[in-house]
Design an enzyme around this catalytic site. Structure first.
Site, mmCIF file in Angstrom:
data_model
loop_
_atom_site.group_PDB
_atom_site.id
_atom_site.type_symbol
_atom_site.label_atom_id
_atom_site.label_comp_id
_atom_site.label_asym_id
_atom_site.label_seq_id
_atom_site.Cartn_x
_atom_site.Cartn_y
_atom_site.Cartn_z
ATOM 1 C CD GLU A 199 -2.876 1.006 2.465
ATOM 2 O OE1 GLU A 199 -2.886 -0.044 3.149
ATOM 3 O OE2 GLU A 199 -3.710 1.915 2.593
ATOM 4 C CG ASN A 204 -7.828 1.966 5.325
ATOM 5 O OD1 ASN A 204 -8.661 1.137 4.987
ATOM 6 N ND2 ASN A 204 -7.349 2.029 6.553
ATOM 7 C CG ASN A 218 -9.301 -1.406 1.416
ATOM 8 O OD1 ASN A 218 -8.903 -2.566 1.457
ATOM 9 N ND2 ASN A 218 -9.187 -0.580 2.437
ATOM 10 C CD GLU A 219 -10.243 -2.896 5.764
ATOM 11 O OE1 GLU A 219 -10.190 -1.825 6.395
ATOM 12 O OE2 GLU A 219 -9.568 -3.903 6.081
ATOM 13 C CE1 TYR A 229 -3.347 -6.687 8.478
ATOM 14 C CE2 TYR A 229 -5.567 -5.774 8.358
ATOM 15 C CZ TYR A 229 -4.319 -5.976 7.794
ATOM 16 O OH TYR A 229 -4.044 -5.474 6.545
ATOM 17 C CD GLU A 246 -6.011 -5.071 3.918
ATOM 18 O OE1 GLU A 246 -5.805 -4.780 5.115
ATOM 19 O OE2 GLU A 246 -6.495 -4.280 3.090
ATOM 20 C CD GLN A 292 0.215 -2.713 3.697
ATOM 21 O OE1 GLN A 292 1.034 -2.127 3.017
ATOM 22 N NE2 GLN A 292 -0.886 -2.104 4.131
HETATM 23 O O1 AHR Z 1 -3.021 -2.960 5.963
HETATM 24 C C1 AHR Z 1 -3.289 -1.801 6.680
HETATM 25 C C2 AHR Z 1 -4.747 -1.378 6.565
HETATM 26 O O2 AHR Z 1 -5.556 -2.334 7.192
HETATM 27 C C3 AHR Z 1 -5.308 -1.300 5.169
HETATM 28 O O3 AHR Z 1 -5.076 -0.082 4.561
HETATM 29 C C4 AHR Z 1 -6.773 -1.485 5.390
HETATM 30 O O4 AHR Z 1 -7.414 -2.071 4.284
HETATM 31 C C5 AHR Z 1 -6.852 -2.332 6.635
HETATM 32 O O5 AHR Z 1 -7.726 -1.795 7.564
#
Ligand code: AHR
Length: 499
Positions: free
Chosen positions: A27, A72, A172-173, A244, A292, A347
């Site tokens: 990103e 994001n 995205n999201e 995550y 992700e 990432q």
């Molecule tokens: O990977 C970091 C962030 O985590 C990304 O920009 C977003 O898609 C997620 O919330």
């Protein structure tokens, strides 16, 4: 001695492992791009300004595809800013991370970098502040041969041949209030459907990824998937998942159990897909893009200068326990290879990443590098159904957590069997026994482990405290113990056909 028995039959498969399970994510955020993969003043920079040391580590990781340019970030991004003469590209405020984006690296540069890294590009379009028109123009720019405004602009910008980008994320999201242009599931479903339709009309070869929930814990989880999928079903090929794992209280038994939530998340999204497919009486297949996934908690709240360029943000320094959790997440993905067809460790460089760099200096492997590295290099073939008899434990969040977490991969061409095993027990070793009807005699060819007495041990530029050790492999004949898994350890066992 406690033991775990792993029972497998070579005919009982989950499904082929899509090589795209070994994807990652870059990103425009912090030092992922600038100071990570691109640093023209670095002594190891190549003629395009890419760090050769980073490229070498990415190649070794075996990353098959890279999602780009966000995250994001993409929800405020104008892709046109990132092409054409570099000196004419605008600097923009990025409202996702409150930094300044210079656009020195854009679509052309990234595609060149990905080719050098041996990866393909998965490109995300902005469905936060923009919509179908910008998205279909991006497809025309990247993929149309020539003879139209955007494709000819690409050619004038130095790339005659189309880039042939196949995978496109529809934003995205979009379920998250933190996202620029956050939407309801109905709003997003409509927008995604119309956008994907125009993108596919522009290039019928493109595959589109609908945003699923940004975490299992979102209040809209489930309803978001079924609503948006129902609206956009005919024009999407994948639905995304993001996850995550954090570690809010340093309660290790609980943290090491978090892979069970990965499993639960995958099962629920698969169920949502089955529900919508059934409701629509559809024969069409939509798969999961887990685009992700990682552990992320160390860098929360770290200060940085607002509107600065490429600051140090989200630079988690991973410890040994984090590598074990990453190993269990990878196992969960492999166990569901029939539904998960794309996965991106998020990432890749500096930003919550397996690879860290110093500006102008060294690059090194974080602890989480290794579980991904071995899965990517050895976990190719078909995923096998794993039936195991293992002891279990409870934590304050989870019950019946297997002490040993497993996945297994068969390379049908060579008969090579690879088992990935994480012993979550903090104190006790556990013996691994294999029951393998139908495999014929096997030889223990390799046993690689990550072990450390300190769950908080980290790797730095100076010292790689957590690194693989080679152990003496054993043949699994006659129910013999194939491996004594050390407490808190990640293991890879490779067995070859005898004779
Ligand atoms: O990977 C970091 C962030 O985590 C990304 O920009 C977003 O898609 C997620 O919330």
């Amino acid at each position: 001695m406690r033991k775990v028995t792993l029972i497998m039959d070579r005919d009982y498969t989950v499904g082929p492992i899509d090589p795209r399970l070994y994807g990652s994510f870059i990103e425009h955020l912090g030092r992922a791009v600038y100071g990570g993969l691109y640093e023209p003043d670095h002594p190891l920079a190549d003629e395009e300004g890419f760090r050769k040391d980073v490229l070498e580590l990415v190649r070794r990781l075996g990353v098959t595809l890279v999602r780009y340019p966000g995250g994001n970030f993409v929800s405020g991004f104008r892709w046109e800013d990132s092409v054409g003469p570099v000196e004419q590209r605008p600097k923009r405020l990025d409202l996702a991370w409150f930094t300044t984006e210079t656009n020195r690296v854009g679509l052309h540069e990234f595609a060149h970098w990905a080719r050098k890294a041996g990866s393909s590009v998965m490109y995300a379009v902005n469905l936060g502040t923009r919509g179908p028109d910008a998205a279909r123009n991006a497809v025309e720019y990247a993929n149309h041969t020539g003879g139209s405004y955007w494709s000819d602009l690409r050619r004038r910008n130095g790339h005659d041949a189309p880039y042939g980008v196949r995978l496109w994320c529809l934003g995205n999201e979009m379920d998250g209030p933190w996202q620029m242009g956050h939407k309801t599931a109905e709003e997003y479903g409509r927008l995604a459907n119309e956008t994907a339709k125009l993108m596919k009309w522009t290039d019928p070869a493109v595959k589109t990824i609908l945003c699923g929930s940004s975490s299992l814990n979102m209040p809209t989880f489930g309803a978001w998937e079924t609503t948006a999928l129902d609206i956009a079903w005919e024009n999407v090929d994948y639905v995304s998942m993001h996850q995550y794992h954090g570690n809010s209280d340093d309660y290790l038994e609980n943290f090491l159990a978090k892979g069970v939530e990965t499993e639960a998340f995958i099962r629920s999204v698969a169920a949502a897909l089955d529900y919508v497919q059934g409701k629509r009486h559809s024969k069409k297949r939509v798969d999961i893009s887990f685009d992700e996934w990682n552990v992320w908690y160390h860098s929360h709240g770290a200060p940085f200068e607002k509107w600065s360029e490429a600051p140090h943000i989200l630079e988690d320094v991973y410890n040994f326990a984090d590598a074990l959790v990453v190993g269990t997440m990878m196992n969960a993905i492999l166990r569901h290879a029939d539904r998960v067809k794309i996965a991106c460790l998020a990432q890749l460089v500096n930003v919550i990443a397996p690879i860290m760099t110093e500006n102008g200096g060294r690059a090194w492997k974080q602890t989480i590098f290794y579980p991904f590295f071995f899965a990517s290099n050895y976990g190719r073939g078909v995923s096998l159904q794993v039936v195991s008899e293992t002891s279990k434990y409870d934590t304050k969040w989870y019950s019946d957590v297997p002490d040993v977490d497993l996945s297994a991969v068969l390379d049908e061409a060579t008969g090579r069997l690879t088992v990935f095993a994480v012993n979550r027990d903090l104190k006790e070793a556990i013996d691994l026994q294999l029951a393998l009807p139908g495999f014929g005699p096997l030889t223990g060819a390799k046993w690689t482990a990550l072990e450390h007495s300190d769950p908080y041990a980290v790797n730095t530029a100076e010292r790689e405290a957590v690194r693989p050790v080679e152990k003496q492999p054993v043949s699994p004949d006659n129910g013999a113990v194939a491996a004594r898994l050390s407490p808190m350890s990640w293991n890879m066992l490779v067995f070859e056909k005898k004779g």
